[in-house]
Design a protein around this motif. Structure first.
Motif, PDB file in Angstrom:
ATOM      1  N   ASP A  96     -20.413  15.646   1.974  1.00  0.00           N
ATOM      2  CA  ASP A  96     -19.151  15.594   2.971  1.00  0.00           C
ATOM      3  C   ASP A  96     -18.186  14.617   2.268  1.00  0.00           C
ATOM      4  O   ASP A  96     -16.835  14.651   2.502  1.00  0.00           O
ATOM      5  CB  ASP A  96     -19.518  15.100   4.458  1.00  0.00           C
ATOM      6  CG  ASP A  96     -20.329  16.296   5.181  1.00  0.00           C
ATOM      7  OD1 ASP A  96     -20.190  17.320   4.764  1.00  0.00           O
ATOM      8  OD2 ASP A  96     -21.076  15.803   6.089  1.00  0.00           O
ATOM      9  N   ASP A  97     -18.534  13.471   1.613  1.00  0.00           N
ATOM     10  CA  ASP A  97     -17.713  12.642   0.982  1.00  0.00           C
ATOM     11  C   ASP A  97     -16.572  13.519  -0.077  1.00  0.00           C
ATOM     12  O   ASP A  97     -16.897  14.130  -0.880  1.00  0.00           O
ATOM     13  CB  ASP A  97     -18.467  11.539   0.297  1.00  0.00           C
ATOM     14  CG  ASP A  97     -17.522  10.642  -0.342  1.00  0.00           C
ATOM     15  OD1 ASP A  97     -16.304  10.571  -0.241  1.00  0.00           O
ATOM     16  OD2 ASP A  97     -18.365  10.074  -1.267  1.00  0.00           O
ATOM     17  N   ASP A  98     -15.484  13.225   0.091  1.00  0.00           N
ATOM     18  CA  ASP A  98     -14.385  13.985  -0.661  1.00  0.00           C
ATOM     19  C   ASP A  98     -14.540  13.259  -2.088  1.00  0.00           C
ATOM     20  O   ASP A  98     -14.041  14.192  -3.073  1.00  0.00           O
ATOM     21  CB  ASP A  98     -12.832  13.598  -0.234  1.00  0.00           C
ATOM     22  CG  ASP A  98     -12.706  14.577   1.146  1.00  0.00           C
ATOM     23  OD1 ASP A  98     -13.401  15.478   1.589  1.00  0.00           O
ATOM     24  OD2 ASP A  98     -11.882  14.249   1.977  1.00  0.00           O
ATOM     25  N   ALA A  99     -15.134  12.216  -2.292  1.00  0.00           N
ATOM     26  CA  ALA A  99     -14.918  11.700  -3.758  1.00  0.00           C
ATOM     27  C   ALA A  99     -16.437  11.751  -4.301  1.00  0.00           C
ATOM     28  O   ALA A  99     -16.702  11.345  -5.337  1.00  0.00           O
ATOM     29  CB  ALA A  99     -14.579  10.125  -3.471  1.00  0.00           C
ATOM     30  N   TRP A 100     -17.157  12.581  -3.781  1.00  0.00           N
ATOM     31  CA  TRP A 100     -18.472  13.007  -4.229  1.00  0.00           C
ATOM     32  C   TRP A 100     -18.723  13.617  -5.989  1.00  0.00           C
ATOM     33  O   TRP A 100     -19.186  12.856  -6.654  1.00  0.00           O
ATOM     34  CB  TRP A 100     -19.281  14.110  -3.720  1.00  0.00           C
ATOM     35  CG  TRP A 100     -18.694  15.617  -3.945  1.00  0.00           C
ATOM     36  CD1 TRP A 100     -17.790  16.067  -3.095  1.00  0.00           C
ATOM     37  CD2 TRP A 100     -18.764  16.517  -5.130  1.00  0.00           C
ATOM     38  NE1 TRP A 100     -17.249  17.267  -3.547  1.00  0.00           N
ATOM     39  CE2 TRP A 100     -18.103  17.474  -4.851  1.00  0.00           C
ATOM     40  CE3 TRP A 100     -19.586  16.523  -6.158  1.00  0.00           C
ATOM     41  CZ2 TRP A 100     -17.969  18.778  -5.677  1.00  0.00           C
ATOM     42  CZ3 TRP A 100     -19.611  17.480  -7.017  1.00  0.00           C
ATOM     43  CH2 TRP A 100     -18.615  18.527  -6.829  1.00  0.00           C
ATOM     44  N   TYR A 101     -17.334  14.162  -6.155  1.00  0.00           N
ATOM     45  CA  TYR A 101     -17.498  14.404  -7.663  1.00  0.00           C
ATOM     46  C   TYR A 101     -17.363  13.118  -8.769  1.00  0.00           C
ATOM     47  O   TYR A 101     -17.422  13.305  -9.900  1.00  0.00           O
ATOM     48  CB  TYR A 101     -16.316  15.354  -7.999  1.00  0.00           C
ATOM     49  CG  TYR A 101     -14.755  14.846  -7.659  1.00  0.00           C
ATOM     50  CD1 TYR A 101     -14.069  14.003  -8.614  1.00  0.00           C
ATOM     51  CD2 TYR A 101     -14.400  14.603  -6.415  1.00  0.00           C
ATOM     52  CE1 TYR A 101     -13.121  13.444  -8.593  1.00  0.00           C
ATOM     53  CE2 TYR A 101     -13.088  14.063  -6.075  1.00  0.00           C
ATOM     54  CZ  TYR A 101     -12.291  13.453  -7.236  1.00  0.00           C
ATOM     55  OH  TYR A 101     -11.039  12.785  -7.255  1.00  0.00           O
ATOM     56  N   ARG A 102     -16.849  11.956  -8.076  1.00  0.00           N
ATOM     57  CA  ARG A 102     -16.763  11.053  -8.987  1.00  0.00           C
ATOM     58  C   ARG A 102     -18.138  10.283  -9.217  1.00  0.00           C
ATOM     59  O   ARG A 102     -18.430  10.222 -10.703  1.00  0.00           O
ATOM     60  CB  ARG A 102     -16.000   9.691  -8.450  1.00  0.00           C
ATOM     61  CG  ARG A 102     -14.298  10.094  -8.205  1.00  0.00           C
ATOM     62  CD  ARG A 102     -13.875   8.859  -7.844  1.00  0.00           C
ATOM     63  NE  ARG A 102     -12.315   9.349  -7.503  1.00  0.00           N
ATOM     64  CZ  ARG A 102     -11.297   8.941  -6.587  1.00  0.00           C
ATOM     65  NH1 ARG A 102     -12.037   8.094  -5.481  1.00  0.00           N
ATOM     66  NH2 ARG A 102     -10.184   9.280  -6.462  1.00  0.00           N
ATOM     67  N   VAL A 103     -18.995  10.291  -8.143  1.00  0.00           N
ATOM     68  CA  VAL A 103     -20.404   9.917  -8.770  1.00  0.00           C
ATOM     69  C   VAL A 103     -21.077  10.983  -9.133  1.00  0.00           C
ATOM     70  O   VAL A 103     -21.747  10.650 -10.398  1.00  0.00           O
ATOM     71  CB  VAL A 103     -20.961   9.813  -7.301  1.00  0.00           C
ATOM     72  CG1 VAL A 103     -22.445   9.579  -7.250  1.00  0.00           C
ATOM     73  CG2 VAL A 103     -20.567   8.840  -6.226  1.00  0.00           C
ATOM     74  N   PHE A 104     -20.873  12.331  -9.395  1.00  0.00           N
ATOM     75  CA  PHE A 104     -21.606  13.175 -10.068  1.00  0.00           C
ATOM     76  C   PHE A 104     -21.049  13.140 -11.517  1.00  0.00           C
ATOM     77  O   PHE A 104     -21.879  13.140 -12.295  1.00  0.00           O
ATOM     78  CB  PHE A 104     -21.242  14.691  -9.421  1.00  0.00           C
ATOM     79  CG  PHE A 104     -21.611  15.876 -10.187  1.00  0.00           C
ATOM     80  CD1 PHE A 104     -22.966  16.147 -10.348  1.00  0.00           C
ATOM     81  CD2 PHE A 104     -20.818  16.650 -10.868  1.00  0.00           C
ATOM     82  CE1 PHE A 104     -23.513  17.058 -10.862  1.00  0.00           C
ATOM     83  CE2 PHE A 104     -21.126  17.839 -11.666  1.00  0.00           C
ATOM     84  CZ  PHE A 104     -22.475  17.807 -11.508  1.00  0.00           C
ATOM     85  N   LEU A 105     -19.581  13.297 -11.761  1.00  0.00           N
ATOM     86  CA  LEU A 105     -19.337  12.983 -13.122  1.00  0.00           C
ATOM     87  C   LEU A 105     -19.578  11.738 -13.785  1.00  0.00           C
ATOM     88  O   LEU A 105     -20.266  11.935 -14.945  1.00  0.00           O
ATOM     89  CB  LEU A 105     -17.724  13.338 -13.188  1.00  0.00           C
ATOM     90  CG  LEU A 105     -17.404  14.484 -12.693  1.00  0.00           C
ATOM     91  CD1 LEU A 105     -15.504  14.678 -12.579  1.00  0.00           C
ATOM     92  CD2 LEU A 105     -18.032  15.737 -13.484  1.00  0.00           C
ATOM     93  N   GLY A 106     -19.633  10.736 -13.033  1.00  0.00           N
ATOM     94  CA  GLY A 106     -20.188   9.499 -13.704  1.00  0.00           C
ATOM     95  C   GLY A 106     -21.534   9.603 -14.052  1.00  0.00           C
ATOM     96  O   GLY A 106     -21.987   9.127 -15.013  1.00  0.00           O
ATOM     97  N   GLY A 107     -22.467  10.251 -13.134  1.00  0.00           N
ATOM     98  CA  GLY A 107     -23.755  10.299 -13.448  1.00  0.00           C
ATOM     99  C   GLY A 107     -24.178  11.297 -14.698  1.00  0.00           C
ATOM    100  O   GLY A 107     -24.864  10.849 -15.410  1.00  0.00           O
ATOM    101  N   LEU A 108     -23.174  12.206 -14.723  1.00  0.00           N
ATOM    102  CA  LEU A 108     -23.513  13.404 -15.825  1.00  0.00           C
ATOM    103  C   LEU A 108     -22.896  12.424 -17.455  1.00  0.00           C
ATOM    104  O   LEU A 108     -23.681  12.467 -18.386  1.00  0.00           O
ATOM    105  CB  LEU A 108     -22.453  14.556 -15.611  1.00  0.00           C
ATOM    106  CG  LEU A 108     -23.102  15.436 -14.881  1.00  0.00           C
ATOM    107  CD1 LEU A 108     -22.149  16.750 -14.968  1.00  0.00           C
ATOM    108  CD2 LEU A 108     -24.191  15.960 -15.250  1.00  0.00           C
TER     109      LEU A 108
END
Length: 126
Positions: A96-108
């Motif tokens: 639900d967090d609109d900034a989930w992609y930041r966490v995802f891309l940082g992890g990648l």
């Protein structure tokens, strides 16, 4: 050559837990989707009972979506699989967090960096 690729992919899946995280997310998505399909066909008390089940399944999916985007693949095959899988998801399957992609891309990025470092160490050690 394709049998060699599938053997390599199977070996990568054995070493990279990302594949298990993806599979669990698929299962939870299917369970939630099935629950919504049932509740959409009902009325009255049955609807409310089915809606409660849908809500529980949605909660489980949302929790696991956070696990999914925080996954750190340990193989290139895992990075590719996770990237393709997350790219194929519908909005309701994501956090639900609109900034989930930041966490995802940082992890990648961290995962790719770690894999590259391990490969350099293995190459330099030979």
């Amino acid at each position: 050559m394709s049998s060699q690729i599938s053997t390599q992919s199977a070996a990568a899946a054995d070493r990279d837990l990302t594949f298990l995280v993806i599979e669990r997310h698929r299962e939870l998505s299917a369970h939630y989707d099935a629950a919504l399909s049932v509740s959409a066909k009902l009325d009255g008390p049955e609807f409310h009972a089915a809606e409660e089940i849908s809500s529980q399944r949605n909660h489980a999916l949302a929790e696991h979506a956070n696990v999914l985007i925080r996954s750190t693949p340990t193989t290139i095959a895992g990075v590719i699989a996770l990237t393709r899988y997350v790219g194929s998801l519908r909005e309701w399957e994501l956090p639900d967090d609109d900034a989930w992609y930041r966490v995802f891309l940082g992890g990648l990025a961290d995962a790719i960096d770690g894999i590259a470092m391990a490969q350099r160490l293995a190459r330099d050690g030979d």
